[in-house]
Design a protein around this motif. Structure first.
Motif, short mmCIF file in Angstrom:
data_model
loop_
_atom_site.label_atom_id
_atom_site.label_comp_id
_atom_site.label_asym_id
_atom_site.label_seq_id
_atom_site.Cartn_x
_atom_site.Cartn_y
_atom_site.Cartn_z
N ILE B 117 0.83 -1.21 0.00
CA ILE B 117 0.00 0.00 0.00
C ILE B 117 0.86 1.25 0.00
O ILE B 117 0.53 2.26 -0.62
N ALA B 118 2.00 1.19 0.71
CA ALA B 118 2.82 2.39 0.87
C ALA B 118 3.51 2.78 -0.43
O ALA B 118 3.68 3.96 -0.73
N ILE B 121 1.77 5.28 -2.84
CA ILE B 121 1.68 6.61 -2.25
C ILE B 121 3.04 7.31 -2.34
O ILE B 121 3.15 8.45 -2.79
N ALA B 122 4.08 6.58 -1.92
CA ALA B 122 5.42 7.17 -1.94
C ALA B 122 5.83 7.51 -3.37
O ALA B 122 6.39 8.58 -3.63
N TYR B 123 5.53 6.62 -4.30
CA TYR B 123 5.92 6.82 -5.69
C TYR B 123 5.22 8.05 -6.27
O TYR B 123 5.85 8.87 -6.94
N TYR B 124 3.94 8.18 -5.96
CA TYR B 124 3.21 9.34 -6.44
C TYR B 124 3.79 10.62 -5.84
O TYR B 124 3.99 11.62 -6.53
N MET B 125 4.07 10.58 -4.52
CA MET B 125 4.61 11.75 -3.83
C MET B 125 5.90 12.23 -4.47
O MET B 125 6.12 13.42 -4.68
N VAL B 126 6.79 11.28 -4.77
CA VAL B 126 8.13 11.67 -5.24
C VAL B 126 8.14 12.00 -6.72
O VAL B 126 8.75 12.97 -7.15
N ARG B 127 7.43 11.21 -7.53
CA ARG B 127 7.59 11.36 -8.98
C ARG B 127 6.58 12.30 -9.62
O ARG B 127 6.87 12.92 -10.63
N TYR B 128 5.38 12.40 -9.09
CA TYR B 128 4.34 13.12 -9.82
C TYR B 128 3.76 14.34 -9.12
O TYR B 128 3.28 15.24 -9.76
N ALA B 129 3.76 14.34 -7.77
CA ALA B 129 3.09 15.43 -7.06
C ALA B 129 3.85 16.75 -7.24
O ALA B 129 5.09 16.75 -7.29
N TYR B 211 4.95 4.63 8.86
CA TYR B 211 6.35 4.24 9.09
C TYR B 211 6.94 3.58 7.85
O TYR B 211 8.15 3.52 7.69
N MET B 212 6.10 3.01 7.01
CA MET B 212 6.57 2.38 5.78
C MET B 212 6.70 3.43 4.68
O MET B 212 7.64 3.39 3.89
N ILE B 213 5.77 4.39 4.63
CA ILE B 213 5.77 5.37 3.54
C ILE B 213 7.02 6.24 3.58
O ILE B 213 7.70 6.43 2.57
N LEU B 214 7.35 6.77 4.79
CA LEU B 214 8.43 7.77 4.87
C LEU B 214 9.78 7.23 4.40
O LEU B 214 10.45 7.91 3.61
N VAL B 255 12.89 -2.05 2.91
CA VAL B 255 13.43 -2.84 4.03
C VAL B 255 13.51 -1.99 5.29
O VAL B 255 13.18 -2.44 6.39
N ALA B 256 13.93 -0.72 5.12
CA ALA B 256 14.00 0.17 6.28
C ALA B 256 12.61 0.34 6.91
O ALA B 256 12.45 0.26 8.13
N GLY B 257 11.61 0.54 6.06
CA GLY B 257 10.25 0.67 6.58
C GLY B 257 9.79 -0.61 7.26
O GLY B 257 9.11 -0.58 8.28
N SER B 258 10.21 -1.74 6.69
CA SER B 258 9.77 -3.01 7.26
C SER B 258 10.33 -3.23 8.66
O SER B 258 9.73 -3.95 9.46
N ILE B 259 11.48 -2.61 8.94
CA ILE B 259 12.03 -2.73 10.31
C ILE B 259 11.00 -2.20 11.30
O ILE B 259 10.71 -2.81 12.32
#
Lengths: 267, 326
Positions: B117-118, B121-129, B211-214, B255-259
């Motif tokens: 799910i994350a 959202i993250a991809y949209y935030m970084v590449r398109y927003a 915590y996964m998105i950031l 992986v960082a988010g998965s921690i």
């Protein structure tokens, strides 16, 4: 190159954001619900009465004031300890420097239940009775790292030449701290303090183990969650807690908006 | 820099400070002494935080660990203060392994779902927003992260209740049968969403999603757009460029988010207690041993389990480069 992105991606992102925010909006709606026995949706009517009822409640008020006092004292302690640790780690290289960073993160990296049980069993071994101060000690322990993160991020952006210039102009160490370094750090300290306050005000897991018979606002909420008695009052308290935690976070966000992600990402 | 600034200079400006060179007090000399011996200064600065975290906190942790080598007397229920491995032997009973496995499996499933799910959202935030939109989305992710844990759990209790929003919404969409079918499924189902594994899973997913998105956002921001253009120039279609260029570079972020998602699920005991089924999680068993059972040695031994699991997890995460994406 900035294109629009596919509809699928947009929908997925929108769906994710709705998933994050609709539950909080629902809570606010329920605080105005005139139905007090069940969680029926949509609420049959809207009323402001529960706000008055909630603020009349002696137990809610007492829990609220205890939480505010604990958060204030724990934040002050965390600000002092976090700033000291950040100043020590900044620009110095000593044996065990990495270990210090690890030690600071440990209280939030370990599950709260471990910190809680450890502090509780230590208190019982040392025969320290539960009090206001046992709660504060637990909270300050995990709040230090939030202040530390904010202050060290700001220190890293502070030019060392500023301090050298101050010393060259004849200021001693304390004067340099007071007139040069502290103004540089002020907003980072404030942001760290705000986040620490929000963290402490909301903490329930460690508090469960260090509070004894005392009831902070989160413990009051937890009791209501386990054995619901006053649903409408709980709804109002929930909205109040959202407000009390959102405001410091928004302020912290505003204060550190230039530093890029210093405030929010550290929890 | 530790002491409050007693030297009073109401003017405050550098000029005032400079004039004062002639009448230096003891405090100023102390300041000079500290400046000339940075080692001493660092020591004095570190002393209070070290006393707090190194002595009080670490001391408590080690005292807890030490107690796991005591055992409880089966007849009197008192803690016998003699070194023994009996508690540790009991830890590896079948019932306890069951608890550990169930907790770790749930943490794993929650982590995978959160990543799925994350990522969009993250991809949209970084590449398109747009920049403005990005700031808004960033705040939108951070605010739930910092807002009250209990209030959010409470919100889901309202949403998942039998007469609550989720049931109402599914009724409106004529999908009630889907909910009934899911609740009838063994293992994940239950009498209602509010007391089922499925409900608990949704709440965990909701709680830890930010915590996964950031970290994924942080990892994606470091992928230069020119790399993707280069992939396109070399003949890769967008799907191929995503799979071969973006995804491998974003993996450390996942992986960082998965921690976070894994560790937070592993240690939680409130959500399984309030939303979940009657089958306990690690945290609930620790709480039970510490509280009602009065078996502090067993509680102490049990707290080591999530720490060891996370230790192994972190070692793997470091191999995958997750620490650079934190």
């Amino acid at each position: 190159m900035r294109s629009e992105g596919g509809w699928g991606l947009k929908l997925a992102a929108l769906g994710g954001m709705l998933f994050l925010h609709v539950p909080l909006a629902i809570i606010v709606l329920y605080a105005f619900s005139s139905e007090d026995k069940s969680f029926v949706f949509p609420p049959p009517g809207l009323t402001l009465d529960w706000f008055a009822v909630a603020f009349e409640r002696e137990d809610v008020r007492r829990a609220l004031f205890l939480s505010l006092r604990v958060a204030a004292v724990a934040t002050l302690l965390a600000m002092v300890l976090g700033t000291l640790a950040a100043a020590a780690v900044w620009r110095s290289h000593f044996f065990g420097r990495e270990a210090i960073s690890l030690l600071l993160v440990l209280p939030i990296a370990l599950p709260g239940i471990i910190t809680g049980i450890a502090l509780r069993s230590a208190a019982s071994l040392a025969e320290i009775p539960f009090s206001f101060w046992t709660i504060v000690v637990g909270h300050a322990t995990f709040c230090v790292v939030v202040v530390y993160n904010n202050v060290i991020a700001r220190l890293r952006r502070t030019a060392p030449s500023l301090i050298e210039a101050s010393m060259d102009l004849g200021a001693d160490g304390f004067q340099t701290f007071r007139y040069v370094l502290l103004p540089q750090l002020a907003t980072a300290l404030l942001a760290g303090g705000m986040l620490a306050f929000a963290l402490s005000f909301d903490e329930v897991i460690v508090t469960t183990f260090t509070a004894g018979q005392q009831t902070t606002l989160p413990i009051w909420m937890l009791n209501e969650l386990v054995r619901p008695r006053q649903r409408p009052v709980t709804n109002v308290v929930a909205v109040f807690v959202i407000a009390v935690t959102f405001i410091p976070i928004l302020i912290a966000f505003y204060l550190t908006r230039d530093t890029q992600s210093a405030a929010g990402s550290g929890k | 820099m530790a002491a409050p600034p007693h030297a009073s200079h109401p003017g405050g400006g550098i000029v005032t400070v400079a004039v004062d060179v002639t009448r230096r007090g003891g405090l100023a000399r102390l300041g000079d002494a500290l400046f000339l011996r940075p080692g001493l200064l660092v020591f004095l600065l570190l002393l209070p935080p070290l006393l707090w975290l190194g002595v009080v906190y670490l001391g408590s942790l080690f005292a807890l660990l030490a107690q796991s080598f005591f055992a409880i007397d089966d007849y009197s229920g008192r803690i016998v203060r003699e070194i023994t491995l009996r508690t540790w032997a009991e830890l590896f009973s079948l019932a306890n392994l069951d608890v550990i496995l169930r907790t770790a499996a749930t943490a794993g499933v929650v982590t995978i779902a959160a990543a799925l799910i994350a990522f969009p959202i993250a991809y949209y935030m970084v590449r398109y927003a747009s920049l403005r939109m990005k700031a808004l989305l960033y705040l939108g992710v951070t605010l739930p992260l910092w807002s009250s844990y209990l209030v959010r759990v409470y919100a889901w209790k309202l949403l998942l209740a039998k007469e609550g929003v989720v049931t109402w919404l599914l009724d409106r969409l004529h999908l009630r049968w889907l909910l009934e079918a899911l609740l009838d499924t063994p293992v994940i189902g239950g009498p209602s969403l509010a007391v089922s594994w499925l409900g608990m899973f949704i709440v965990f997913l909701y709680m830890w999603l930010p915590y996964m998105i950031l970290p994924i956002v942080a990892a994606l921001e470091r992928v230069p757009p020119s790399l993707i253009e280069a992939a396109a120039d070399l003949g890769a279609d967008p799907g191929r460029a995503f799979r071969s260029v973006v995804l491998p570079l974003a993996l450390p972020g996942v992986v960082a988010g998965s921690i976070f998602t894994f560790s937070l699920t592993l240690g939680d005991y409130i959500i399984p207690g309030i939303i979940g089924t009657s089958e306990p999680f690690i945290g609930q068993v620790v709480l039970m041993h510490q509280g009602t059972a009065g078996n502090v040695p067993m509680a102490a031994a049990f707290t080591v389990v999530p720490v060891v699991i996370m230790g192994v997890y972190l070692l793997i995460a470091r191999r995958l480069g997750a620490f650079n994406a934190l």
